[in-house]
Design a protein around this motif. Structure first.
Motif, PDB file in Angstrom:
ATOM      1  N   UNK A  75      -2.045 -41.502  21.955  1.00  0.00           N
ATOM      2  CA  UNK A  75      -3.353 -40.901  21.752  1.00  0.00           C
ATOM      3  C   UNK A  75      -4.365 -41.492  22.745  1.00  0.00           C
ATOM      4  N   UNK A  76      -5.406 -40.755  23.020  1.00  0.00           N
ATOM      5  CA  UNK A  76      -6.487 -41.237  23.867  1.00  0.00           C
ATOM      6  C   UNK A  76      -7.682 -41.538  22.952  1.00  0.00           C
ATOM      7  N   UNK A  77      -8.038 -42.811  22.759  1.00  0.00           N
ATOM      8  CA  UNK A  77      -9.075 -43.177  21.785  1.00  0.00           C
ATOM      9  C   UNK A  77     -10.501 -43.028  22.293  1.00  0.00           C
ATOM     10  N   UNK A  78     -10.689 -42.207  23.322  1.00  0.00           N
ATOM     11  CA  UNK A  78     -12.028 -41.995  23.880  1.00  0.00           C
ATOM     12  C   UNK A  78     -12.520 -40.589  23.551  1.00  0.00           C
ATOM     13  N   UNK A  79     -13.700 -40.503  22.952  1.00  0.00           N
ATOM     14  CA  UNK A  79     -14.297 -39.224  22.575  1.00  0.00           C
ATOM     15  C   UNK A  79     -15.666 -39.115  23.236  1.00  0.00           C
ATOM     16  N   UNK A  80     -15.843 -38.061  24.033  1.00  0.00           N
ATOM     17  CA  UNK A  80     -17.102 -37.874  24.774  1.00  0.00           C
ATOM     18  C   UNK A  80     -17.467 -39.112  25.582  1.00  0.00           C
ATOM     19  N   UNK A  81     -16.455 -39.736  26.178  1.00  0.00           N
ATOM     20  CA  UNK A  81     -16.683 -40.883  27.041  1.00  0.00           C
ATOM     21  C   UNK A  81     -16.890 -42.199  26.321  1.00  0.00           C
ATOM     22  N   UNK A  82     -16.791 -42.219  24.995  1.00  0.00           N
ATOM     23  CA  UNK A  82     -17.037 -43.445  24.232  1.00  0.00           C
ATOM     24  C   UNK A  82     -15.761 -43.869  23.518  1.00  0.00           C
ATOM     25  N   UNK A  90      -2.434 -41.728   7.927  1.00  0.00           N
ATOM     26  CA  UNK A  90      -3.593 -41.014   8.456  1.00  0.00           C
ATOM     27  C   UNK A  90      -4.534 -42.006   9.133  1.00  0.00           C
ATOM     28  N   UNK A  91      -5.016 -41.651  10.308  1.00  0.00           N
ATOM     29  CA  UNK A  91      -5.927 -42.515  11.053  1.00  0.00           C
ATOM     30  C   UNK A  91      -7.391 -42.245  10.681  1.00  0.00           C
ATOM     31  N   UNK A  92      -8.205 -43.271  10.815  1.00  0.00           N
ATOM     32  CA  UNK A  92      -9.645 -43.192  10.507  1.00  0.00           C
ATOM     33  C   UNK A  92     -10.389 -43.911  11.620  1.00  0.00           C
ATOM     34  N   UNK A 151      -1.865 -38.586  12.917  1.00  0.00           N
ATOM     35  CA  UNK A 151      -1.331 -39.545  13.879  1.00  0.00           C
ATOM     36  C   UNK A 151      -0.206 -38.962  14.736  1.00  0.00           C
ATOM     37  N   UNK A 152       0.289 -37.763  14.416  1.00  0.00           N
ATOM     38  CA  UNK A 152       1.325 -37.128  15.224  1.00  0.00           C
ATOM     39  C   UNK A 152       0.705 -36.234  16.294  1.00  0.00           C
ATOM     40  N   UNK A 153      -0.191 -35.363  15.888  1.00  0.00           N
ATOM     41  CA  UNK A 153      -0.787 -34.391  16.822  1.00  0.00           C
ATOM     42  C   UNK A 153      -2.090 -34.870  17.441  1.00  0.00           C
ATOM     43  N   UNK A 154      -2.742 -35.851  16.791  1.00  0.00           N
ATOM     44  CA  UNK A 154      -4.045 -36.305  17.274  1.00  0.00           C
ATOM     45  C   UNK A 154      -5.192 -35.416  16.853  1.00  0.00           C
ATOM     46  N   UNK A 155      -4.947 -34.441  15.964  1.00  0.00           N
ATOM     47  CA  UNK A 155      -5.989 -33.511  15.539  1.00  0.00           C
ATOM     48  C   UNK A 155      -6.860 -34.128  14.446  1.00  0.00           C
ATOM     49  N   UNK A 156      -8.162 -33.856  14.505  1.00  0.00           N
ATOM     50  CA  UNK A 156      -9.071 -34.266  13.437  1.00  0.00           C
ATOM     51  C   UNK A 156      -8.855 -33.358  12.236  1.00  0.00           C
ATOM     52  N   UNK A 157      -8.617 -33.943  11.058  1.00  0.00           N
ATOM     53  CA  UNK A 157      -8.282 -33.160   9.872  1.00  0.00           C
ATOM     54  C   UNK A 157      -9.414 -33.088   8.862  1.00  0.00           C
ATOM     55  N   UNK A 158     -10.311 -34.075   8.871  1.00  0.00           N
ATOM     56  CA  UNK A 158     -11.411 -34.075   7.903  1.00  0.00           C
ATOM     57  C   UNK A 158     -12.538 -34.920   8.456  1.00  0.00           C
ATOM     58  N   UNK A 159     -13.762 -34.429   8.316  1.00  0.00           N
ATOM     59  CA  UNK A 159     -14.905 -35.185   8.800  1.00  0.00           C
ATOM     60  C   UNK A 159     -15.675 -34.438   9.872  1.00  0.00           C
ATOM     61  N   UNK A 160     -16.637 -35.106  10.493  1.00  0.00           N
ATOM     62  CA  UNK A 160     -17.538 -34.436  11.437  1.00  0.00           C
ATOM     63  C   UNK A 160     -16.892 -33.953  12.730  1.00  0.00           C
ATOM     64  N   UNK A 161     -15.695 -34.469  13.080  1.00  0.00           N
ATOM     65  CA  UNK A 161     -15.082 -34.076  14.350  1.00  0.00           C
ATOM     66  C   UNK A 161     -13.910 -33.117  14.179  1.00  0.00           C
ATOM     67  N   UNK A 162     -13.838 -32.431  13.036  1.00  0.00           N
ATOM     68  CA  UNK A 162     -12.785 -31.432  12.844  1.00  0.00           C
ATOM     69  C   UNK A 162     -12.844 -30.412  13.977  1.00  0.00           C
ATOM     70  N   UNK A 163     -11.691 -30.104  14.555  1.00  0.00           N
ATOM     71  CA  UNK A 163     -11.633 -29.212  15.710  1.00  0.00           C
ATOM     72  C   UNK A 163     -11.406 -29.964  17.008  1.00  0.00           C
ATOM     73  N   UNK A 164     -11.577 -31.302  16.962  1.00  0.00           N
ATOM     74  CA  UNK A 164     -11.338 -32.115  18.147  1.00  0.00           C
ATOM     75  C   UNK A 164      -9.926 -32.692  18.115  1.00  0.00           C
ATOM     76  N   UNK A 165      -9.439 -33.132  19.275  1.00  0.00           N
ATOM     77  CA  UNK A 165      -8.106 -33.720  19.390  1.00  0.00           C
ATOM     78  C   UNK A 165      -8.159 -34.965  20.258  1.00  0.00           C
ATOM     79  N   UNK A 166      -7.419 -35.991  19.861  1.00  0.00           N
ATOM     80  CA  UNK A 166      -7.292 -37.210  20.658  1.00  0.00           C
ATOM     81  C   UNK A 166      -6.145 -36.987  21.630  1.00  0.00           C
TER      82      UNK A 166
END
Length: 248
Positions: free
Chosen positions: A1-8, A23-25, A35-50
């Motif tokens: 996974x890439x742990x950087x979102x919007x450069x942070x 499940x990652x948090x 943790x397999x696909x890197x997809x956001x499943x719940x919370x403010x970043x749903x629709x984003x992917x790591x």
């Protein structure tokens, strides 16, 4: 996974279980991630992917050095087994206490236990299961943007431990690596394959040796692998509902 979102850079930890999988948090946005696909499943970043996520391939030290001689090797002091001997002094080894969940409780000296039984705390988190295969069966899950396919280890072995299939129109080699004893997938330009000693021989003269693709003269070739994970059936089926099963 890439742990950087919007450069942070974001910081992740295990938040618990969902569908029997960890499940990652992330501490910054309080989003839950697959943790397999890197997809956001719940919370403010749903629709984003790591991503794009990389492949976590199973290999021994020899294979790692074959693929990159500059690879650095780090060995934990936790209990592990190699060559029939036990090494390491820290607690929490295979089948012992210390939160022995799905991974440790089902891990033996020779790798994942094919006869493992899921712990109650994992089973209680499962959604509706796909009954086409046994829950704890081991196999290789392969996926693209349009195809999700599961290759049971038993069926790969029935094909001689090496089989050519097609994934989104491309020839793909599915094989049981003779050194790590785990399945792997690799895109190739070939129509047939067979296992010979510890090599996978392709009809075009190339071969997979120690996890590296070589031409007929032994020169290393570039490798292109589809997204893949060595997993139990329930994990793949609940992550990719309705996915294909090889040979079924």
């Amino acid at each position: 996974m890439v742990p950087t979102i919007d450069g942070k850079l974001h910081h992740f930890t295990n938040a618990g279980l969902y569908n029997g999988l960890f499940t990652l948090y992330d501490a910054e946005t309080h989003t839950l991630w697959n943790h397999v696909t890197g997809d956001a499943e719940y919370g403010p970043l749903v629709g984003r992917t790591l991503g794009p996520p990389g492949n976590q391939l199973q290999m021994n030290v020899k294979q790692a050095l074959e693929q990159d001689p500059k690879t650095e090797i780090a060995i934990s002091d936790r209990v592990y087994f190699a060559g029939g001997k036990q090494f390491g002094a820290a607690g929490g080894g295979p089948g012992r206490g210390g939160g022995g969940g799905q991974g440790r409780a089902n891990q033996g000296r020779d790798g994942p236990n094919p006869d493992a039984v899921m712990a109650d705390r994992f089973r209680g988190t499962l959604g509706k299961e796909d009954q086409r295969r046994p829950r704890m069966e081991l196999g290789l899950g392969v996926w693209t943007a349009t195809t999700h396919r599961y290759y049971p280890v038993a069926r790969i072995r029935e094909q001689g431990a090496a089989v050519l299939d097609r994934l989104d129109g491309r020839p793909v080699l599915i094989y049981i690596d003779p050194e790590s004893n785990t399945p792997a997938a690799l895109f190739v330009k070939s129509v047939s394959a067979k296992m010979q000693d510890k090599d996978v021989l392709l009809d075009n003269g190339s071969a997979v040796r120690s996890g590296v693709l070589m031409d007929r003269e032994g020169k290393r070739l570039a490798m292109d692998r589809p997204q893949q994970i060595f997993t139990r059936w329930y994990g793949f089926a609940l992550t990719f509902p309705g996915g294909e099963v090889f040979g079924q």
